[in-house]
Design a protein around this motif. Sequence first.
Motif, PDB file in Angstrom:
ATOM      1  N   UNK A  73      19.356  37.510  47.863  1.00  0.00           N
ATOM      2  CA  UNK A  73      20.090  38.196  46.802  1.00  0.00           C
ATOM      3  C   UNK A  73      20.180  39.683  47.110  1.00  0.00           C
ATOM      4  N   UNK A  74      21.250  40.303  46.639  1.00  0.00           N
ATOM      5  CA  UNK A  74      21.376  41.749  46.782  1.00  0.00           C
ATOM      6  C   UNK A  74      20.332  42.426  45.912  1.00  0.00           C
ATOM      7  N   UNK A  75      19.563  43.316  46.515  1.00  0.00           N
ATOM      8  CA  UNK A  75      18.472  43.951  45.771  1.00  0.00           C
ATOM      9  C   UNK A  75      19.043  44.935  44.756  1.00  0.00           C
ATOM     10  N   UNK A  76      18.543  44.897  43.501  1.00  0.00           N
ATOM     11  CA  UNK A  76      19.092  45.772  42.460  1.00  0.00           C
ATOM     12  C   UNK A  76      18.794  47.244  42.726  1.00  0.00           C
ATOM     13  N   UNK A  77      19.724  48.073  42.303  1.00  0.00           N
ATOM     14  CA  UNK A  77      19.552  49.508  42.455  1.00  0.00           C
ATOM     15  C   UNK A  77      20.715  50.243  41.830  1.00  0.00           C
ATOM     16  N   UNK A  78      20.809  51.516  42.147  1.00  0.00           N
ATOM     17  CA  UNK A  78      21.849  52.372  41.565  1.00  0.00           C
ATOM     18  C   UNK A  78      22.650  52.971  42.720  1.00  0.00           C
ATOM     19  N   UNK A  79      23.216  52.059  43.504  1.00  0.00           N
ATOM     20  CA  UNK A  79      23.882  52.446  44.738  1.00  0.00           C
ATOM     21  C   UNK A  79      25.239  53.076  44.448  1.00  0.00           C
ATOM     22  N   UNK A  80      25.639  53.963  45.350  1.00  0.00           N
ATOM     23  CA  UNK A  80      26.947  54.586  45.213  1.00  0.00           C
ATOM     24  C   UNK A  80      28.040  53.586  45.589  1.00  0.00           C
ATOM     25  N   UNK A  81      29.253  53.787  45.072  1.00  0.00           N
ATOM     26  CA  UNK A  81      30.346  52.892  45.450  1.00  0.00           C
ATOM     27  C   UNK A  81      30.614  52.979  46.948  1.00  0.00           C
ATOM     28  N   UNK A 120      10.389  42.295  55.060  1.00  0.00           N
ATOM     29  CA  UNK A 120      11.483  41.680  54.317  1.00  0.00           C
ATOM     30  C   UNK A 120      12.490  42.717  53.826  1.00  0.00           C
ATOM     31  N   UNK A 121      12.169  43.993  53.959  1.00  0.00           N
ATOM     32  CA  UNK A 121      13.120  45.029  53.555  1.00  0.00           C
ATOM     33  C   UNK A 121      14.361  44.989  54.447  1.00  0.00           C
ATOM     34  N   UNK A 122      15.531  45.315  53.887  1.00  0.00           N
ATOM     35  CA  UNK A 122      16.710  45.439  54.751  1.00  0.00           C
ATOM     36  C   UNK A 122      16.462  46.477  55.846  1.00  0.00           C
ATOM     37  N   UNK A 123      16.873  46.167  57.059  1.00  0.00           N
ATOM     38  CA  UNK A 123      16.667  47.082  58.178  1.00  0.00           C
ATOM     39  C   UNK A 123      17.490  46.596  59.376  1.00  0.00           C
ATOM     40  N   UNK A 124      17.733  47.501  60.288  1.00  0.00           N
ATOM     41  CA  UNK A 124      18.480  47.128  61.489  1.00  0.00           C
ATOM     42  C   UNK A 124      17.907  47.871  62.683  1.00  0.00           C
ATOM     43  N   UNK A 125      17.663  47.143  63.768  1.00  0.00           N
ATOM     44  CA  UNK A 125      17.202  47.735  65.023  1.00  0.00           C
ATOM     45  C   UNK A 125      18.147  47.278  66.125  1.00  0.00           C
ATOM     46  N   UNK A 126      18.797  48.241  66.769  1.00  0.00           N
ATOM     47  CA  UNK A 126      19.731  47.958  67.863  1.00  0.00           C
ATOM     48  C   UNK A 126      20.704  46.822  67.532  1.00  0.00           C
ATOM     49  N   UNK A 144      27.983  45.044  34.002  1.00  0.00           N
ATOM     50  CA  UNK A 144      26.966  44.494  34.890  1.00  0.00           C
ATOM     51  C   UNK A 144      27.567  43.549  35.927  1.00  0.00           C
ATOM     52  N   UNK A 145      28.592  42.800  35.546  1.00  0.00           N
ATOM     53  CA  UNK A 145      29.161  41.807  36.459  1.00  0.00           C
ATOM     54  C   UNK A 145      29.954  42.425  37.596  1.00  0.00           C
ATOM     55  N   UNK A 146      30.267  43.704  37.488  1.00  0.00           N
ATOM     56  CA  UNK A 146      31.065  44.356  38.530  1.00  0.00           C
ATOM     57  C   UNK A 146      30.210  44.908  39.665  1.00  0.00           C
ATOM     58  N   UNK A 147      28.888  44.816  39.532  1.00  0.00           N
ATOM     59  CA  UNK A 147      28.010  45.420  40.537  1.00  0.00           C
ATOM     60  C   UNK A 147      28.156  44.784  41.913  1.00  0.00           C
ATOM     61  N   UNK A 148      28.493  43.513  41.966  1.00  0.00           N
ATOM     62  CA  UNK A 148      28.576  42.823  43.252  1.00  0.00           C
ATOM     63  C   UNK A 148      30.004  42.739  43.780  1.00  0.00           C
ATOM     64  N   UNK A 149      30.892  43.586  43.259  1.00  0.00           N
ATOM     65  CA  UNK A 149      32.280  43.618  43.703  1.00  0.00           C
ATOM     66  C   UNK A 149      32.566  44.900  44.471  1.00  0.00           C
ATOM     67  N   UNK A 150      33.553  44.849  45.361  1.00  0.00           N
ATOM     68  CA  UNK A 150      34.003  46.041  46.092  1.00  0.00           C
ATOM     69  C   UNK A 150      32.852  46.732  46.820  1.00  0.00           C
ATOM     70  N   UNK A 182      24.229  55.758  50.861  1.00  0.00           N
ATOM     71  CA  UNK A 182      23.660  55.413  49.544  1.00  0.00           C
ATOM     72  C   UNK A 182      24.312  54.167  48.960  1.00  0.00           C
ATOM     73  N   UNK A 183      24.872  53.330  49.820  1.00  0.00           N
ATOM     74  CA  UNK A 183      25.569  52.131  49.370  1.00  0.00           C
ATOM     75  C   UNK A 183      24.641  50.923  49.397  1.00  0.00           C
ATOM     76  N   UNK A 184      25.142  49.801  48.941  1.00  0.00           N
ATOM     77  CA  UNK A 184      24.348  48.584  48.797  1.00  0.00           C
ATOM     78  C   UNK A 184      23.804  48.095  50.143  1.00  0.00           C
ATOM     79  N   UNK A 185      22.467  47.940  50.270  1.00  0.00           N
ATOM     80  CA  UNK A 185      21.917  47.347  51.496  1.00  0.00           C
ATOM     81  C   UNK A 185      22.012  45.827  51.457  1.00  0.00           C
ATOM     82  N   UNK A 186      21.705  45.221  52.554  1.00  0.00           N
ATOM     83  CA  UNK A 186      21.821  43.774  52.708  1.00  0.00           C
ATOM     84  C   UNK A 186      20.853  43.030  51.791  1.00  0.00           C
TER      85      UNK A 186
END
Length: 793
Positions: free
Chosen positions: A500-508, A475-481, A206-212, A491-495
């Motif tokens: 806090x980084x929102x939990x999920x099952x993101x790809x490396x 409040x969802x992560x998003x980007x415009x221009x 679990x502790x490795x989720x916020x690395x790399x 499929x990687x970790x969004x902002x």
Amino acid sequence: MKNLKKFLKISGIVLILLVIVVLIYANSLKPTYDGKISIKNLSQEVAVHFDEFGVPHINANNQEDAYVALGYLHAQERLWQMELIRRIAPGRLSEIFGKDLLKTDVFFKGLGIEEAASTTIATLDKSSKAYILTQKYLDGINQFIEEGSTPIEFTLVGVKKEKYTIKDVYNVFGYMAFSFAVAHKTDPLLTEIKEKLGDAYLNELMNSYNENLTIIPTEINPIKANLSVAVNDIMKTLPVSTFIGSNSWVIGAEKTKNGKVIFANDPHIGFSQPSVWYQNHIKTPDFEIYGFNIALMPFPLLGHNKKLAYGLTMLANDDLNFYTEENNPKNDNEYKTPIGFQKYKLRTKTIKIKDNPDTTFVVKVSKHGPIMNGLVEHIQDEKPIAMYWLYTQLENKTLDVAYGMSHSKSLSEFKNAAEKIHAPGLNVMYSDADNNIAWFASAKLYQLREGLSSKMYLNGASGEDEILEILPFEENPQAINPSQHFVFSANNQPDSVRGKLYPGYYQPEDRAKRIVSLLKDKNDFTKQDVAKMLFDVTSSTTPEISKYLLKNINKSNLSIAEKTAFSILEKWDGNHLKNAVAPTIYNRFLYEFLAATYQDELGESFELFLNSQLQDQVLVSQINHENSVWWDDITTKNIKETRSIIIEESFKNAISFLENQLGKNVESWKWERVISVEHEHPIGKAGGMLRKLFNVGPFQTIGGNEVINNQIFKLDSTGIYKITAGPSTRRVIDFSDIENSLSILPTGQSGNLFSKHYKDQAEKYLNGAFIKMALNAEEIKKMKNVLILVPEK
């Protein structure tokens, strides 16, 4: 002798007659690409021009007629695919395939997709354009069922055609949503690790989720002026594609040679025949879309026109939780809540099984969802385990979403449609002719109490583990221009969300890191550059991972073959080309390493962990964790294995295996010798002649796991890598040359075995080539095959 000649002559005549009959039958089943067909419920004539790859360009005077035509054309190419996909959610595969699919039917029938569909349909606005056009699309399908030929699969399997309703559409929505989910594979595994092995083992994972991480950044700027295990096993049995991942990036005008936006997307989906997307182009006086539709979806999930383009990737947020319930000791039909015991809802389900009696079972449903005990036989817990799934718990606006995106005329309208997505969560990508680019993490994100992990089983009885709040979309992560002038998703970790980084099952970060490295420093992108990127097979991380592993090996202990393999890995740039040797060595080394590290503790659960997103995410952290509890092999007494022992033995075992598999010459261990792809048709899975007739392939190919040209395979003990999924289409849309944008499908446009478009894109796809997505009206009118649909008098 005369009798023999007479016999041969008669036999020859019979054979010729048989061939003629077969040819006539086959010809009768072909799709119709030219001529005239009378259609009911058309107000005016519809002209359909087919390009050289069978893509229909539908020209109608109104949208209602266009969608009748779309339904008819979609059915003539993909009716068998429609039949299979509509049967998954309501648990009706056993009717076709018999008792082998019973477990799959029981599971899906218990999820509540049917009930959620009924609830949604009852509240639909029947006067809305989305509803009306959906009914027109279904009308077109049903007219083909009545008047068109019966696909050969129906005859071979012995299935009667049935008309379609909007309930079938929503059942497909439900299946699609579930196939995007990951929690059903990971949460039970993490809970098992905690309960069987303890916190030390769990915490390392679990502790490795916020690395790399390569994070998709949030940045909102003004819009530019608009001038115009068990479940895993069940999923393996499905006869249609499952949705897995994807790449997409949009390059702003500031970074392109021609000063206009370029859009790219390649959704990663399970390979099958036919391929998942049906390509089509609709044009009416007030509407135009060049779209990619899944079976029974009237509105495209991927699309573009001269004003805008859009696509998607899987967000992989956590939208599915498991709750342990507590039964009333005196009544198993009641469960504990903070306000006392409540009665389970009881749903009686019946499944028809081919050549066997029907089977009936009861599903218990708590406020959190269906009880999974009994639906999944591997669940042995004494406590009832309920599955809380946002898709069935919240209001479903999927039809409005698909209609809204395909009918948007501006970024603001498009954002309003994307905001309605609840589940599955999607990274929705956008671009337009006014040089706006955008990315939206579209989902109903939620908040639990502080310190509670959604990746573990939650307590259903206490009332303390409930969802506290659904977050507002802004409040969802998003980007415009954004200021970097590109947006991307792999499929990687969004902002961060609320810090806090929102939990999920993101790809490396593999694909995301490679995409960013190719995009950030170049400012003169062309359509050809982007097309080349989509076919890129260089990993940004595996060379680094190899070096981390090799640091723990003493070269003086190696044989000549082992030293040669060591040197090849040491110099590897990450490419997965056919003649590369390094990926062959790396993937076997990786398997041996993972087996030596985890199999002793995980036992039967190792196979699920081996090919999970969880394993991918923790790999680098595990290699670099010198004192990990996972290093020790718990099956060896009086010996405590270390990292260097595990890694060196894994490397030696890998080289020994490859010598036995591929020979003593290390330089001959080319990637093409162990990797292949075959697009399987459900009937082709039977093997023999049916495989040769219905399947497309097998082919040698390039690529591998988590490169941009993501060719997804499962690691296992065999050392053979059979690709099961990858880019379901590749699209490049250049607003400086919008009428010549590019696409490709893995096999072909048609699911009809007798169509010339059954597999006519396969070779181009393998070679990284594309076909044109025509939008020019004059060019379309010159296409050779023209089918006129006329109102039936």
